[in-house]
Design a protein around this motif. Structure first.
Motif, mmCIF file in Angstrom:
data_model
loop_
_atom_site.group_PDB
_atom_site.id
_atom_site.type_symbol
_atom_site.label_atom_id
_atom_site.label_comp_id
_atom_site.label_asym_id
_atom_site.label_seq_id
_atom_site.Cartn_x
_atom_site.Cartn_y
_atom_site.Cartn_z
ATOM 1 N N TYR A 1 0.825 -1.210 0.000
ATOM 2 C CA TYR A 1 0.000 0.000 0.000
ATOM 3 C C TYR A 1 0.865 1.269 0.000
ATOM 4 O O TYR A 1 0.361 2.370 -0.142
ATOM 5 N N ILE A 2 2.180 1.090 0.171
ATOM 6 C CA ILE A 2 3.103 2.209 0.009
ATOM 7 C C ILE A 2 3.979 1.836 -1.189
ATOM 8 O O ILE A 2 4.849 0.957 -1.069
ATOM 9 N N GLN B 1 9.592 1.715 9.438
ATOM 10 C CA GLN B 1 8.144 1.948 9.545
ATOM 11 C C GLN B 1 7.682 2.090 11.008
ATOM 12 O O GLN B 1 8.226 2.882 11.731
ATOM 13 N N SER B 2 6.743 1.266 11.452
ATOM 14 C CA SER B 2 6.154 1.501 12.778
ATOM 15 C C SER B 2 7.105 1.251 13.942
ATOM 16 O O SER B 2 6.773 1.597 15.079
ATOM 17 N N LYS C 1 7.814 4.164 15.996
ATOM 18 C CA LYS C 1 6.851 4.640 17.016
ATOM 19 C C LYS C 1 7.402 4.434 18.428
ATOM 20 O O LYS C 1 7.021 5.140 19.360
ATOM 21 N N PHE D 1 -3.963 -1.709 12.704
ATOM 22 C CA PHE D 1 -3.213 -0.504 13.087
ATOM 23 C C PHE D 1 -3.775 0.770 12.481
ATOM 24 O O PHE D 1 -3.531 1.852 12.963
ATOM 25 N N ASN E 1 -1.545 3.802 14.375
ATOM 26 C CA ASN E 1 -1.206 5.016 13.627
ATOM 27 C C ASN E 1 -1.756 6.281 14.269
ATOM 28 O O ASN E 1 -1.055 7.286 14.377
ATOM 29 N N GLU F 1 4.575 7.700 0.863
ATOM 30 C CA GLU F 1 3.561 7.505 1.903
ATOM 31 C C GLU F 1 2.601 8.684 1.961
ATOM 32 O O GLU F 1 1.405 8.516 2.117
ATOM 33 N N ASN G 1 -4.266 7.714 6.880
ATOM 34 C CA ASN G 1 -3.636 8.527 7.931
ATOM 35 C C ASN G 1 -4.188 9.946 7.918
ATOM 36 O O ASN G 1 -4.373 10.567 8.971
ATOM 37 N N TYR H 1 5.499 12.644 10.814
ATOM 38 C CA TYR H 1 5.164 11.220 11.015
ATOM 39 C C TYR H 1 5.752 10.355 9.886
ATOM 40 O O TYR H 1 6.375 9.324 10.126
ATOM 41 N N CYS I 1 8.503 7.219 9.893
ATOM 42 C CA CYS I 1 8.242 5.872 9.352
ATOM 43 C C CYS I 1 9.298 5.500 8.316
ATOM 44 O O CYS I 1 9.634 4.323 8.150
ATOM 45 N N TYR J 1 0.405 -4.894 16.433
ATOM 46 C CA TYR J 1 -0.914 -4.659 15.845
ATOM 47 C C TYR J 1 -1.959 -5.518 16.564
ATOM 48 O O TYR J 1 -1.860 -5.725 17.775
ATOM 49 N N GLY K 1 7.040 -3.597 12.131
ATOM 50 C CA GLY K 1 6.751 -2.556 11.147
ATOM 51 C C GLY K 1 6.430 -3.212 9.820
ATOM 52 O O GLY K 1 6.864 -4.353 9.573
ATOM 53 N N VAL K 2 5.702 -2.505 8.952
ATOM 54 C CA VAL K 2 5.313 -3.123 7.683
ATOM 55 C C VAL K 2 6.472 -3.232 6.681
ATOM 56 O O VAL K 2 6.310 -3.790 5.608
#
Ligand code: GLU
Length: 304
Positions: free
Chosen positions: A26-27, A62-63, A66, A94, A113, A157, A164, A188, A192, A240, A257-258
């Protein structure tokens, strides 16, 4: 304990197994990664280290970022952050919007997120140069100046981050975002898009294994109490809506992370990072989960 032998065997075994996972698509920029990359790095507090496979190659964390932003926010703002973000597992994906509407713009935890966007907003308010200041903080805890964010991943992204944008606008409508939506989203995405290797991640997460103290110079970055909170949040919310399964099978605080990375921490003992880009349906690396499950089973080094 012969960690080298155990992890090498697991690397061979998992490399040979069929991996039914899929790269995050998706990215668009993330799709460019070689799906067969596979690295493991273990960093023990007793200075033993084991690195295998693609453990020195940087990937999109990525995540996992966080955890770094939560750490910095707790360090400079303290417990006030919990007025704007909770500490309960979400049980939802997430990027789910459902709870956020019902719970009036207060995200369940800092690792989904929406929660990370609130932490980003807090840091944008506090830091002079949010991106550079955070990168410098991560460089410090990793003892490594060579850590950067990948601009094309961040841009990709931003271009496709419709969910988001929905999260942050919803929270803004509830008054839980103070800065401009664009400024917070930019920060953000920069976080990521940070790239680190398994070695660099394991080294930076030693902080959480070592009670908040940097092992390389004994500087206290977090109090033992804040370290406990971050580890507890990782344990309950770090994977997640698969955090329960991760606690059940692995038994360590961890964050995924993705980009296909997972880092886990065994307090007072070690930090371990694994990277393999193919993800299961929940967004977690198939091989990384397998290695961690087998590693804590064989070594009996989990928190339970
Ligand atoms: N940058 C990703 C997003 O905002 C992070 C997802 C993740 O690694 O969980 O969707």
């Amino acid at each position: 304990m012969n960690f080298d032998h155990i992890l090498n065997n697991l690397h061979v075994k998992c490399s040979a197994e069929k991996d039914t996972g899929k790269i995050a698509n998706y990215i668009p920029e993330l799709k460019k990664v070689n799906a067969n990359k596979f690295g493991i790095y273990l960093d023990t507090l007793s200075t033993e280290q084991v690195g295998i496979g693609d453990c020195n190659e940087k990937f999109s964390i990525q995540s996992i970022s966080k955890v770094f932003t939560l750490t910095l926010a707790l360090k400079i703002i303290g417990d006030k952050i919990w007025k704007r973000v909770g500490v309960e597992p979400s049980g939802d994906p997430f990027n789910s919007l459902v709870q956020l509407e019902l719970e009036k713009g207060i995200p369940r935890n800092p690792f989904i997120n929406s929660g990370a966007l609130v932490i980003a907003d807090l840091l944008v308010s506090k830091l002079k140069n949010p991106k550079e200041d955070t990168l410098n903080f991560i460089r410090k805890i990793s003892n490594n100046q060579n850590i950067y964010s990948n601009e094309s991943i961040a841009a990709s992204e931003k271009k496709y981050g419709f969910k988001n944008a929905a999260h942050i606008n919803l929270m803004k409508s509830f008054g839980n975002i103070k800065n401009s939506v664009d400024e917070v989203l930019d920060y953000y995405y920069q976080m990521c898009a940070i790239e680190m290797s398994c070695k660099e991640l394991a080294s930076s997460f030693q902080l959480f294994a070592n009670g908040g103290v940097l092992p390389y110079n004994n500087e206290e970055i977090l109090t033992p109490s804040y370290t406990k909170r971050i580890n507890a949040t990782m344990q309950l919310c770090g994977l997640y809506d698969e955090a329960g399964n991760f606690a059940f099978k692995v038994g360590l605080p961890g964050k995924s992370g993705v980009g296909g990375g997972i880092v886990a921490v065994c307090p007072h003992k070690y930090a371990i990072a694994i990277w393999s880009p193919k993800l299961n349906k929940k967004g977690n690396s198939v091989k990384a989960l397998k290695v961690l499950e087998e590693f804590t089973t064989q070594t009996e080094l989990s928190i339970f």
